[in-house]
Write a protein that holds these residues in place. Structure first.
Motif, PDB file in Angstrom:
ATOM      1  N   VAL A   1       0.863  -1.181   0.000  1.00  0.00           N
ATOM      2  CA  VAL A   1       0.000   0.000   0.000  1.00  0.00           C
ATOM      3  C   VAL A   1       0.899   1.230   0.000  1.00  0.00           C
ATOM      4  CG1 VAL A   1      -1.779   1.290   1.231  1.00  0.00           C
ATOM      5  CG2 VAL A   1      -1.821  -1.218   1.242  1.00  0.00           C
TER       6      VAL A   1
ATOM      7  N   ASP B   1      -4.129   7.132  -3.393  1.00  0.00           N
ATOM      8  CA  ASP B   1      -3.297   6.035  -2.899  1.00  0.00           C
ATOM      9  C   ASP B   1      -3.236   4.925  -3.943  1.00  0.00           C
ATOM     10  OD1 ASP B   1      -3.022   7.461  -0.564  1.00  0.00           O
ATOM     11  OD2 ASP B   1      -4.705   6.465   0.419  1.00  0.00           O
ATOM     12  N   TRP B   2      -2.232   4.036  -3.796  1.00  0.00           N
ATOM     13  CA  TRP B   2      -2.040   2.928  -4.726  1.00  0.00           C
ATOM     14  C   TRP B   2      -2.019   1.615  -3.970  1.00  0.00           C
ATOM     15  CZ3 TRP B   2       2.825   5.272  -7.532  1.00  0.00           C
ATOM     16  CH2 TRP B   2       2.403   6.326  -8.353  1.00  0.00           C
TER      17      TRP B   2
ATOM     18  N   ASP C   1       1.038   5.538  -0.318  1.00  0.00           N
ATOM     19  CA  ASP C   1       0.226   6.737  -0.172  1.00  0.00           C
ATOM     20  C   ASP C   1       0.395   7.654  -1.374  1.00  0.00           C
ATOM     21  OD1 ASP C   1       2.627   8.085   0.131  1.00  0.00           O
ATOM     22  OD2 ASP C   1       2.449   8.322   2.286  1.00  0.00           O
ATOM     23  N   ARG C   2      -0.283   8.792  -1.339  1.00  0.00           N
ATOM     24  CA  ARG C   2      -0.285   9.700  -2.493  1.00  0.00           C
ATOM     25  C   ARG C   2       1.081  10.308  -2.765  1.00  0.00           C
ATOM     26  NH1 ARG C   2      -4.518  13.897  -0.085  1.00  0.00           N
ATOM     27  NH2 ARG C   2      -5.296  11.919   0.717  1.00  0.00           N
TER      28      ARG C   2
ATOM     29  N   ARG D   1      -5.549   2.163  -8.294  1.00  0.00           N
ATOM     30  CA  ARG D   1      -5.755   3.372  -7.500  1.00  0.00           C
ATOM     31  C   ARG D   1      -6.940   3.177  -6.561  1.00  0.00           C
ATOM     32  NH1 ARG D   1      -4.758   5.636 -12.668  1.00  0.00           N
ATOM     33  NH2 ARG D   1      -2.905   6.955 -12.766  1.00  0.00           N
ATOM     34  N   PHE D   2      -6.845   3.774  -5.372  1.00  0.00           N
ATOM     35  CA  PHE D   2      -7.971   3.776  -4.448  1.00  0.00           C
ATOM     36  C   PHE D   2      -7.819   4.972  -3.520  1.00  0.00           C
ATOM     37  CE2 PHE D   2      -4.723   1.847  -1.907  1.00  0.00           C
ATOM     38  CZ  PHE D   2      -5.033   2.146  -0.589  1.00  0.00           C
ATOM     39  N   GLY D   3      -8.924   5.321  -2.860  1.00  0.00           N
ATOM     40  CA  GLY D   3      -8.873   6.446  -1.935  1.00  0.00           C
ATOM     41  C   GLY D   3      -8.564   7.747  -2.652  1.00  0.00           C
ATOM     42  N   ALA D   4      -7.842   8.620  -1.954  1.00  0.00           N
ATOM     43  CA  ALA D   4      -7.493   9.945  -2.490  1.00  0.00           C
ATOM     44  C   ALA D   4      -6.068   9.926  -3.031  1.00  0.00           C
ATOM     45  CB  ALA D   4      -7.642  11.011  -1.419  1.00  0.00           C
TER      46      ALA D   4
ATOM     47  N   GLU E   1       3.227   2.460   3.055  1.00  0.00           N
ATOM     48  CA  GLU E   1       2.432   2.468   4.281  1.00  0.00           C
ATOM     49  C   GLU E   1       2.307   1.072   4.879  1.00  0.00           C
ATOM     50  OE1 GLU E   1      -1.385   4.245   3.692  1.00  0.00           O
ATOM     51  OE2 GLU E   1      -0.619   6.283   3.933  1.00  0.00           O
TER      52      GLU E   1
END
Length: 439
Positions: free
Chosen positions: A112, A187-188, A114-115, A182-185, A120
């Motif tokens: 995971v 994130d990968w 983050d942007r 991609r997911f969330g704001a 993470e």
């Protein structure tokens, strides 16, 4: 409003009214003051009991204190709410533990990011496949740990429709397939699979095809030579023998074309694209392809139209591009009936350069279009006999375009013809001014 709360308000109102009436009768404010003070003290005491109970509940989940009226109802409701919250939290913790255990047990690496591109979370498989080390690599940038220019370019492009295959940063002999979602704001979620076995099998297949094709080339050449000699030496009166030799020669030519296509495809798949590109003038080459198309089937009397600017040019490998474009024109001639129309058109716009080969031939069903560029794939097996092709033409086109940063789109309808369009990026275009500077 609940009945308990209505009763509590009614009770307080009666107490205050009675205190006010008594104050008026004795002409003193003390009864009202004492009544209000008593109500405040009672509520304050209940608040203190509530605070103490909430503090103790976090420690031992004890039952709420006994009380009556609205306060008792509040204690009971809070107790049941906390019990439900505790049950939901336990269930969520159980699900999270199960999910984490499942992810940990996976053979595929799960990462995971983050942007900002920092790590993470990752599972144990990432330690093995990618060489990540906790907690040292926590919050490290992913590109600092996977140091490959192709991976950096893949992330920069941001197009994750197709996975990327690279050697493992922990073991160069291990091949990994990176899939990013991609997911969330921003994130990968990066899923990494070990595809070493598949990669080795694919390499073995390529080597086998290349070696067998190379070994077949010499005996085919000898066979064709003897066939041509026999055809020239057999008298024309012996029609049966002459017809048999003619068919053998045709099939040997078809096999030679198949071997040549297999060798070309093996070279395209097994070698890197040429970095030393050349400027290819498109107008002369497309004019030659048009003439070759007309000469292929003179009996069909097809109308082949060409539209290209005189100064149009591409940067790339001339031999590979000629092979790709020739395959498209050849297919159009083969699958267009007599008297049909074929269009070869080149144009440029803001997105790059485009070559479209259109025909009004038999067309292709939509279900077959996604697989047309697979080697030996044919929508209709009868076309093998009718056209005599090798089934590798569009596979060669696809690989040539990949080596030139280009893509192929196919539009077709049965009995309404087909359009094959090659899309080249802007950096592959070569204007007259650029050609003058490089010459």
């Amino acid at each position: 409003m609940t009945p308990t709360l209505r009763n509590e308000i009614r009770r307080l109102a009666l107490i205050l009214i009675a205190a006010l009436v008594l104050s008026l009768l004795i002409d003193s404010i003390w009864p009202a003051f004492i009544a209000m003070l008593g109500c405040v003290m009672f509520s304050t005491r209940q608040l203190i009991r509530l605070s103490r109970w909430l503090i103790s509940y976090e420690r031992d989940q004890s039952a709420p204190p006994e009380s009556k009226g609205a306060w008792g109802d509040l204690f009971d409701r809070l107790y049941h709410l906390l019990r439900r919250e505790k049950s939901a939290r336990n269930e969520l913790e159980f699900l999270m533990t199960r999910a984490e255990s499942s992810i940990t047990a996976l053979r595929d690496a799960i990462v995971v990011v983050d942007r900002q591109g920092r790590l993470e979370y990752w599972n144990r498989a990432a330690d093995k496949l990618l060489g990540f080390k906790a907690p040292h690599d926590k919050q490290q940038t992913l590109t600092n740990l996977v140091r490959d220019p192709r991976f950096a370019s893949y992330l920069k492009e941001g197009s994750f429709d197709h996975p990327l295959t690279l050697p493992s940063p922990a073991d160069e002999h291990r091949m990994l397939e990176f899939t990013i979602t991609r997911f969330g704001a921003g994130d990968w979620l990066v899923i990494v699979r070990d595809v070493t076995r598949l990669h080795n099998l694919e390499q073995m297949r390529k080597d086998f095809v290349g070696n067998v094709s190379h070994e077949l080339k010499t005996p085919l050449t000898v066979l064709k030579g003897y066939l041509e000699t026999l055809m020239d030496s057999v008298p024309a009166e012996q029609k049966r023998i002459h017809r048999a030799l003619l068919q053998m020669n045709q099939q040997s030519q078809r096999m030679e074309a198949l071997v040549n296509d297999l060798l070309l495809l093996a070279r395209l798949e097994g070698t890197e694209a040429d970095l030393d590109t050349q400027r290819l003038a498109l107008a002369p080459m497309l004019r030659r392809l048009r003439q070759d198309g007309l000469a292929m089937a003179t009996d069909k009397q097809q109308d082949i139209q060409l539209e290209v600017a005189p100064g149009a040019a591409l940067l790339g490998n001339p031999a590979e591009l000629h092979s790709a474009f020739a395959n498209l024109v050849t297919n159009a001639v083969k699958y267009t009936p007599a008297g049909g129309k074929i269009s070869i058109r080149w144009w440029e716009d803001a997105s790059g350069g485009h070559l479209a080969v259109s025909d009004d031939g038999i067309g292709i069903d939509a279900e077959h279009i996604p697989r047309l560029t697979e080697r030996f794939y044919r929508p209709d097996a009868s076309r093998v006999t009718q056209t005599g092709g090798t089934g590798l033409g569009l596979a060669i086109v696809k690989h040539v375009l990949l080596r030139h940063d280009a893509t192929l789109t196919i539009q077709s309808q049965p009995n309404h013809g087909s359009t094959f369009t090659c899309h080249f990026p802007g950096h592959r275009l070569a204007s007259e001014d650029a050609a003058a500077m490089t010459s």
